[in-house]
Structures are given as C-alpha cells and as structure tokens.
Design a protein around this motif. Structure first.
Motif, PDB file in Angstrom:
ATOM      1  N   SER A 116       0.823  -1.216   0.000  1.00 63.56           N
ATOM      2  CA  SER A 116       0.000   0.000   0.000  1.00 63.56           C
ATOM      3  C   SER A 116       0.855   1.264   0.000  1.00 63.56           C
ATOM      4  CB  SER A 116      -0.906   0.007   1.239  1.00 63.56           C
ATOM      5  OG  SER A 116      -1.547   1.248   1.387  1.00 63.56           O
ATOM      6  N   ARG A 117       0.427   2.223  -0.802  1.00 63.26           N
ATOM      7  CA  ARG A 117       1.091   3.525  -0.828  1.00 63.26           C
ATOM      8  C   ARG A 117       0.612   4.446   0.277  1.00 63.26           C
ATOM      9  NH1 ARG A 117      -1.025   4.120  -6.839  1.00 63.26           N
ATOM     10  NH2 ARG A 117      -2.623   2.872  -5.782  1.00 63.26           N
ATOM     11  N   PHE A 118      -0.440   4.028   1.010  1.00 62.85           N
ATOM     12  CA  PHE A 118      -1.120   4.980   1.884  1.00 62.85           C
ATOM     13  C   PHE A 118      -1.339   4.489   3.309  1.00 62.85           C
ATOM     14  CE2 PHE A 118      -2.883   5.465  -2.502  1.00 62.85           C
ATOM     15  CZ  PHE A 118      -2.162   6.609  -2.822  1.00 62.85           C
ATOM     16  N   VAL A 119      -0.522   3.551   3.775  1.00 67.98           N
ATOM     17  CA  VAL A 119      -0.633   3.145   5.182  1.00 67.98           C
ATOM     18  C   VAL A 119      -0.259   4.311   6.088  1.00 67.98           C
ATOM     19  CG1 VAL A 119       0.280   1.611   6.967  1.00 67.98           C
ATOM     20  CG2 VAL A 119      -0.209   0.711   4.695  1.00 67.98           C
ATOM     21  N   ARG A 120       0.825   4.998   5.721  1.00 73.42           N
ATOM     22  CA  ARG A 120       1.298   6.131   6.535  1.00 73.42           C
ATOM     23  C   ARG A 120       1.242   7.456   5.786  1.00 73.42           C
ATOM     24  NH1 ARG A 120       5.312   2.194   7.480  1.00 73.42           N
ATOM     25  NH2 ARG A 120       6.760   3.328   6.143  1.00 73.42           N
ATOM     26  N   LYS A 121       0.757   7.444   4.556  1.00 73.24           N
ATOM     27  CA  LYS A 121       0.709   8.662   3.760  1.00 73.24           C
ATOM     28  C   LYS A 121      -0.724   8.947   3.313  1.00 73.24           C
ATOM     29  CE  LYS A 121       5.426   8.354   1.964  1.00 73.24           C
ATOM     30  NZ  LYS A 121       6.279   8.393   0.743  1.00 73.24           N
ATOM     31  N   ARG A 122      -1.034  10.209   3.145  1.00 76.92           N
ATOM     32  CA  ARG A 122      -2.371  10.597   2.710  1.00 76.92           C
ATOM     33  C   ARG A 122      -2.457  10.583   1.192  1.00 76.92           C
ATOM     34  NH1 ARG A 122      -5.655  13.195   6.305  1.00 76.92           N
ATOM     35  NH2 ARG A 122      -6.634  14.361   4.610  1.00 76.92           N
ATOM     36  N   LYS A 123      -3.642  10.270   0.696  1.00 78.24           N
ATOM     37  CA  LYS A 123      -3.881  10.331  -0.740  1.00 78.24           C
ATOM     38  C   LYS A 123      -4.066  11.787  -1.158  1.00 78.24           C
ATOM     39  CE  LYS A 123      -6.361   5.918  -0.599  1.00 78.24           C
ATOM     40  NZ  LYS A 123      -7.632   5.201  -0.817  1.00 78.24           N
ATOM     41  N   ASN A 124      -3.631  12.118  -2.370  1.00 79.46           N
ATOM     42  CA  ASN A 124      -3.885  13.451  -2.884  1.00 79.46           C
ATOM     43  C   ASN A 124      -5.325  13.537  -3.389  1.00 79.46           C
ATOM     44  OD1 ASN A 124      -4.044  12.456  -5.607  1.00 79.46           O
ATOM     45  ND2 ASN A 124      -1.809  12.513  -5.741  1.00 79.46           N
ATOM     46  N   ASN A 125      -5.695  14.672  -3.922  1.00 82.53           N
ATOM     47  CA  ASN A 125      -7.091  14.881  -4.324  1.00 82.53           C
ATOM     48  C   ASN A 125      -7.297  14.803  -5.831  1.00 82.53           C
ATOM     49  OD1 ASN A 125      -8.209  15.243  -1.718  1.00 82.53           O
ATOM     50  ND2 ASN A 125      -7.356  17.315  -1.647  1.00 82.53           N
ATOM     51  N   SER A 126      -6.452  14.028  -6.523  1.00 79.85           N
ATOM     52  CA  SER A 126      -6.678  13.803  -7.942  1.00 79.85           C
ATOM     53  C   SER A 126      -7.923  12.952  -8.124  1.00 79.85           C
ATOM     54  CB  SER A 126      -5.470  13.090  -8.562  1.00 79.85           C
ATOM     55  OG  SER A 126      -5.360  11.767  -8.046  1.00 79.85           O
ATOM     56  N   LEU A 127      -8.475  12.950  -9.336  1.00 79.31           N
ATOM     57  CA  LEU A 127      -9.685  12.175  -9.593  1.00 79.31           C
ATOM     58  C   LEU A 127      -9.457  10.693  -9.310  1.00 79.31           C
ATOM     59  CD1 LEU A 127     -11.052  13.803 -12.881  1.00 79.31           C
ATOM     60  CD2 LEU A 127     -12.063  13.912 -10.588  1.00 79.31           C
ATOM     61  N   ARG A 128      -8.280  10.199  -9.673  1.00 82.95           N
ATOM     62  CA  ARG A 128      -7.984   8.786  -9.452  1.00 82.95           C
ATOM     63  C   ARG A 128      -7.944   8.455  -7.966  1.00 82.95           C
ATOM     64  NH1 ARG A 128      -3.076   5.490 -12.421  1.00 82.95           N
ATOM     65  NH2 ARG A 128      -3.665   3.396 -11.698  1.00 82.95           N
ATOM     66  N   MET A 129      -7.348   9.352  -7.157  1.00 85.40           N
ATOM     67  CA  MET A 129      -7.262   9.100  -5.724  1.00 85.40           C
ATOM     68  C   MET A 129      -8.606   9.278  -5.036  1.00 85.40           C
ATOM     69  SD  MET A 129      -4.310   7.952  -4.960  1.00 85.40           S
ATOM     70  CE  MET A 129      -4.448   7.083  -6.538  1.00 85.40           C
ATOM     71  N   ILE A 130      -9.428  10.177  -5.559  1.00 86.33           N
ATOM     72  CA  ILE A 130     -10.788  10.299  -5.027  1.00 86.33           C
ATOM     73  C   ILE A 130     -11.543   8.991  -5.247  1.00 86.33           C
ATOM     74  CG2 ILE A 130     -13.022  11.438  -5.344  1.00 86.33           C
ATOM     75  CD1 ILE A 130     -11.443  14.022  -5.914  1.00 86.33           C
ATOM     76  N   GLY A 131     -11.367   8.402  -6.431  1.00 89.94           N
ATOM     77  CA  GLY A 131     -11.986   7.106  -6.700  1.00 89.94           C
ATOM     78  C   GLY A 131     -11.486   6.037  -5.749  1.00 89.94           C
ATOM     79  N   SER A 132     -10.187   6.064  -5.446  1.00 91.60           N
ATOM     80  CA  SER A 132      -9.612   5.100  -4.512  1.00 91.60           C
ATOM     81  C   SER A 132     -10.203   5.287  -3.117  1.00 91.60           C
ATOM     82  CB  SER A 132      -8.092   5.264  -4.471  1.00 91.60           C
ATOM     83  OG  SER A 132      -7.518   4.367  -3.548  1.00 91.60           O
ATOM     84  N   LYS A 133     -10.371   6.559  -2.716  1.00 91.06           N
ATOM     85  CA  LYS A 133     -10.978   6.833  -1.414  1.00 91.06           C
ATOM     86  C   LYS A 133     -12.397   6.283  -1.335  1.00 91.06           C
ATOM     87  CE  LYS A 133      -8.425  11.141  -0.555  1.00 91.06           C
ATOM     88  NZ  LYS A 133      -8.523  12.628  -0.427  1.00 91.06           N
ATOM     89  N   VAL A 134     -13.132   6.435  -2.421  1.00 93.27           N
ATOM     90  CA  VAL A 134     -14.510   5.933  -2.458  1.00 93.27           C
ATOM     91  C   VAL A 134     -14.522   4.420  -2.305  1.00 93.27           C
ATOM     92  CG1 VAL A 134     -16.554   5.659  -3.913  1.00 93.27           C
ATOM     93  CG2 VAL A 134     -15.397   7.879  -3.789  1.00 93.27           C
ATOM     94  N   GLU A 190      -1.812  -4.805   5.157  1.00 98.52           N
ATOM     95  CA  GLU A 190      -1.143  -3.890   4.235  1.00 98.52           C
ATOM     96  C   GLU A 190       0.252  -3.547   4.744  1.00 98.52           C
ATOM     97  OE1 GLU A 190      -3.911  -0.905   2.046  1.00 98.52           O
ATOM     98  OE2 GLU A 190      -4.671  -1.018   4.093  1.00 98.52           O
ATOM     99  N   ILE A 191       1.166  -3.395   3.816  1.00 99.19           N
ATOM    100  CA  ILE A 191       2.539  -2.972   4.091  1.00 99.19           C
ATOM    101  C   ILE A 191       2.798  -1.684   3.330  1.00 99.19           C
ATOM    102  CG2 ILE A 191       4.962  -3.491   3.579  1.00 99.19           C
ATOM    103  CD1 ILE A 191       4.111  -5.070   5.905  1.00 99.19           C
ATOM    104  N   GLN A 192       3.367  -0.686   4.001  1.00 99.74           N
ATOM    105  CA  GLN A 192       3.708   0.560   3.319  1.00 99.74           C
ATOM    106  C   GLN A 192       4.799   0.311   2.281  1.00 99.74           C
ATOM    107  OE1 GLN A 192       2.420   3.807   3.709  1.00 99.74           O
ATOM    108  NE2 GLN A 192       3.677   4.269   1.915  1.00 99.74           N
ATOM    109  N   VAL A 193       4.550   0.726   1.027  1.00102.39           N
ATOM    110  CA  VAL A 193       5.538   0.610  -0.039  1.00102.39           C
ATOM    111  C   VAL A 193       5.631   1.930  -0.788  1.00102.39           C
ATOM    112  CG1 VAL A 193       5.024  -1.858  -0.334  1.00102.39           C
ATOM    113  CG2 VAL A 193       3.902  -0.189  -1.819  1.00102.39           C
ATOM    114  N   GLU A 194       6.660   2.045  -1.573  1.00100.10           N
ATOM    115  CA  GLU A 194       6.794   3.148  -2.514  1.00100.10           C
ATOM    116  C   GLU A 194       6.675   2.574  -3.924  1.00100.10           C
ATOM    117  OE1 GLU A 194       6.987   6.229  -1.456  1.00100.10           O
ATOM    118  OE2 GLU A 194       7.122   5.591   0.645  1.00100.10           O
ATOM    119  N   MET A 195       6.178   3.370  -4.846  1.00101.16           N
ATOM    120  CA  MET A 195       6.077   2.935  -6.231  1.00101.16           C
ATOM    121  C   MET A 195       6.642   4.002  -7.152  1.00101.16           C
ATOM    122  SD  MET A 195       2.400   0.970  -6.503  1.00101.16           S
ATOM    123  CE  MET A 195       1.944  -0.294  -5.292  1.00101.16           C
TER     124      MET A 195
END
Length: 232
Positions: A116-134, A190-195
C-alpha cells in the motif's frame, strides 16, 4: 527448476520497452525468488523478447486483461505448488525491495498482503485518488475492514488463496474480489511501499477507463458480490 516458495507473477501487455529492465533487475538482484512473465496477448515484441532472453514465460494467445492474466499466473502457481505468489507490474512501478517485508507479513498468518502507498501517507485529491478513497469507504461499509490502497496491484497471496483463485473463484483478484474474500473470512494486511512512475510507454488507463473501472467496482462491491458463487 523451482528454487523458491514464492512466485513473482509479471503480467505483461505490450511492454516491449519495459520488460527487459524489470526481469533483468529481478534476475540480478532477487534471484532467490522464482518468476513468470504472463504475456497477455501482446501485439508488440513482448513475447519475442522474453523468448530471446530465455525468460520464464506463460504466453496467452488472447488478451485477458490484467486481472485475467494474473489469475492465469495464479493457476500456474497452483500447478507448480508455490506457497506464495505476488503480482508484480511489468512497467517498472513496483519495487522488489518490498517483497521481503510483504513475505514476512504474510507468513504471520495472513491470506493477502497488499503493498500500500497509503498506510502512513495521505492520498492526494486527484480524480484517481478520489476514486480510490470511495472504494476504501465502500469496502469498509461492506466488510468493516479498512483497506487504504484498494487499487494497488502489488498484492501477495497465500497458498490457500492461490488455490481459491485457481480452483474456485471465476473472478480476477480485483478490489471487489478482495472485498468478497474479506466477507468470507480472509485475513488481509497492508505494508507501506513506494512505487515508481511507469518507465516507458503509456498506461492503458485514462480518466474515462478509470471512471468506468471505479463504477464497475462499486456496483460489484455493493451488489454483485452478494450473489457470487464459488465454482465447484
């Protein structure tokens, strides 16, 4: 010859510009793991390059899509009796240094471990990340479990899950299927990763296809999965 209990499954569709870098890096730096390139009906030189280089190759005659190609890889993992399998993108975005932490976590008794990219990091507000939040909210509503990065393609599966996909489930390992498995008792971590960004070429995803994907996943999570049946 099998030398590891982990199989790295690399679905590849038209990745002639990336496949050498990805596989060579794994061979040179992570040779303790086995791998298989699943050529998903590519119309470029992906399969030809794999044959020229002597890569381990599962060549699909038609394009099944990412989920279908990975499921084919899981069937291969089941037939070869691997204990664990991980999806690893052919475009260079996934970093193999996170395989070991994911493997350590899944050995603790989990069925699925998501990079996961977001265990310790917040998602940005791009359309793709909004979809991920949903999707995160939808999965939480239906399973009571929070998955911070449901669209991450870096997923590791245990031996029972490999068998489940190979023998029983007629769906690919997408967020809606992860939700389905959670509802049926699977343990997910989930494990925090970078991509990285894609190395070369263009992703098949654009905002239209991404929107269609999100809508499809939401319909499945809230409705379709309630009627899913396992194949016998």
């Amino acid at each position: 010859m099998k030398k590891s209990d982990l199989l790295i499954i690399i679905p590849a569709y038209n990745e002639e510009e990336n496949i050498e870098n990805v596989v060579n890096f794994i061979q040179e730096n992570y040779s303790q793991y086995d791998y298989i390139v699943v050529n998903d009906g590519s119309i470029d030189r992906t399969a030809e390059i794999c044959r020229e280089k002597g890569y381990e190759l599962l060549n699909l005659p038609v394009n099944l899509g990412l989920a279908g190609a990975f499921q084919a890889g899981l069937k291969y993992a089941y037939e070869k009796d691997y204990s664990f399998a991980i999806q690893f993108d052919a475009d260079g975005q996934h970093l193999p240094e996170f395989i070991e932490p994911m493997l350590k976590r899944i050995r603790e008794g989990y069925d699925i471990v998501i990079g996961s990219r977001f265990v310790r990091k917040r998602k940005n507000n791009s359309l793709r990340m909004i979809g991920s939040k949903v999707l995160t909210v939808a999965i939480k509503m239906t399973t009571k479990v929070r998955i911070s990065d449901p669209t991450s393609g870096m997923r590791m599966f245990s031996k029972p899950m490999i068998k489940e996909f190979a023998k029983n489930l007629n769906y690919g390992p997408e967020p809606d299927t992860v939700s389905y498995l959670l509802k049926n008792g699977a343990k997910v971590s989930e494990i925090q990763v970078e991509m990285e960004e894609r190395q070369y070429g263009q992703s098949y995803l654009n905002w239209i296809s991404s929107a269609k994907y999100m809508i499809k996943m939401l319909i499945s999570i809230f409705f379709v999965q309630n009627f899913r049946k396992r194949d016998n």
